[in-house]
Design an enzyme around this catalytic site. Sequence first.
Site, PDB file in Angstrom:
ATOM      1  N   LYS A  90     -39.071  78.843  22.358  1.00  0.00           N
ATOM      2  CA  LYS A  90     -38.703  78.473  23.255  1.00  0.00           C
ATOM      3  C   LYS A  90     -38.145  79.331  24.795  1.00  0.00           C
ATOM      4  CE  LYS A  90     -38.819  73.925  23.017  1.00  0.00           C
ATOM      5  NZ  LYS A  90     -39.364  72.493  24.235  1.00  0.00           N
ATOM      6  N   GLU A 112     -33.139  70.984  30.171  1.00  0.00           N
ATOM      7  CA  GLU A 112     -32.845  69.869  29.042  1.00  0.00           C
ATOM      8  C   GLU A 112     -32.979  70.604  28.261  1.00  0.00           C
ATOM      9  OE1 GLU A 112     -36.600  69.877  28.967  1.00  0.00           O
ATOM     10  OE2 GLU A 112     -35.673  69.586  30.417  1.00  0.00           O
ATOM     11  N   SER A 378     -42.617  77.092  14.363  1.00  0.00           N
ATOM     12  CA  SER A 378     -41.732  77.299  15.487  1.00  0.00           C
ATOM     13  C   SER A 378     -40.910  77.612  15.959  1.00  0.00           C
ATOM     14  CB  SER A 378     -42.266  75.483  16.437  1.00  0.00           C
ATOM     15  OG  SER A 378     -42.262  74.572  15.896  1.00  0.00           O
TER      16      SER A 378
END
Length: 392
Positions: A90, A112, A378
Site C-alpha cells: 500500500k 479509507e 502483499s
Amino acid sequence: MNHTKPDKYGYYGEFGGAFVPEMLYPNIKELQENYEQIIQSDSFQEEFKSLLRDYVGRPTPLFFSKNLSAQFGAKIYLKREDLNHTGAHKINNAIGQVLLAKRLNKNRIIAETGAGQHGVATATACALMNIDCTIFMGEIDIDRQKPNVERMRILGAKVVAATSGSKTLKDATNEAIREWINNPVDTHYIIGSVVGPHPYPDLVTQFQSIISEEIKMQLNEQTGNERPDYVIACLGGGSNAIGAFYHFIDNGKTKLIAVEAGGEGVYSGKTAATIALGKIGIIHGSKTYLIQTDDGQIVEPHSISAGLDYPGIGPIHSFLHDTGKVEVVNVTDQEALDAAFHLSKVDGIIPALESAHALAHLNKMTLKTSDVVVINLSGRGDKDMLTYQKFM
C-alpha cells in the site's frame, strides 16, 4: 486492444467511468485533467523513485522458496511486498498520491482503510510530508485490526469509525466520500485500491505497476527468463493484484490468477467472492461487478480478512476477467488460515491474511516441475495476530 489503460472517459471496455455527486465533479475533473502530466513529469518521477528506494526500501526481494517448491513440485517464488516499510504494498500508492496532492496544492488528506495497511501507509506518507491526515475505518475493522489503528494514531492521523451498514471497508469508503463532499477545496482523497471514479483506478495501477516491473527484472536475473508461467495474487479491490499482473497481461505466456475471498463458502451468505456471485452495477463511483440483490441492493460481504471484505472489484479486474486475461478463483477463510500457518512453519514468514488467500490456491493447482510460479506476498501478518491467536 489495450488491456491496461482506460479510454478518455475512464472505461476499460464497459467498466469504469466516473459516477460522482455534483459537488465532487470539480475535484474529479481537476484530477482527470492533471494527473497524467504531473506523475509522468521528470521531477515527479525522480522524487517518487527516490522515496521508493530510500524510504520504502524497494526493490523488494523475489524469494525462491525451496520448501514450497519441494512440496508442490514446481519453482515457487514469493514477491516480498511484506518487506516494504509499513509492511505491505500500500505504501507505493500512498507515497505517490501524497506527492500528487501536494502538487495540486491540497493541504489535507483523507483515506479509507479495511485491513489498516492503506491507512498506515497514508498516515506514514503524510507524516513524512507534513500534511494533515484523517483515516476512516469500519468499527468492526477497528476492533479486529487494533495494532494498525494504534500505528495510525502514533503517526499523527485522526482515525474516524464508520458505524453504519456492515461497519467494514465499504462503509469506511462511504464515510470518506461524504467527508470529501463536505470539504472539496483543500482536501485530497487517497483511494487505496483500483476502485472508485476515473482516474483513481488508472492512478493506483500506475503506482503499483512497480511490483511486476521488479518481478520481471528479478526473475530474469535469477532464471534467465523474465516471464513466469503463473502469477497469483489475492483480489479484493485489486491494487496488489494489478501491480503483480500489469507487465505480464499481454505477454502470451503467463497465466494470471486472482484469488477472491470465499469466506465461509460462495453460497453460504458469508462471502466476498465478487466474480462468483456478482452482477454489473455501480459502487463508489465506477461501473463494475459487485455482489447485489436482484433489485440492486449491495449485499454485505464477509471475509476473515479485513482487506478483502469488499462487495466489488476494481473495473480493470472486471474487464480482465471478461476478456479472459485473468482467471478469478476463490478460497475459504479456513483454507487461507491453513495456508498462513503453513507458510509460517515451513519458511518462517507470517503472511497477511489477504496474501494467505493467494498462497492457499497452490493446493488446487496441478503443476509441472518446470513451472515457474510467482505469488505476490502483499503484506505481513503482524496486523492479523489477534485473528491468528483465535485459531492457534
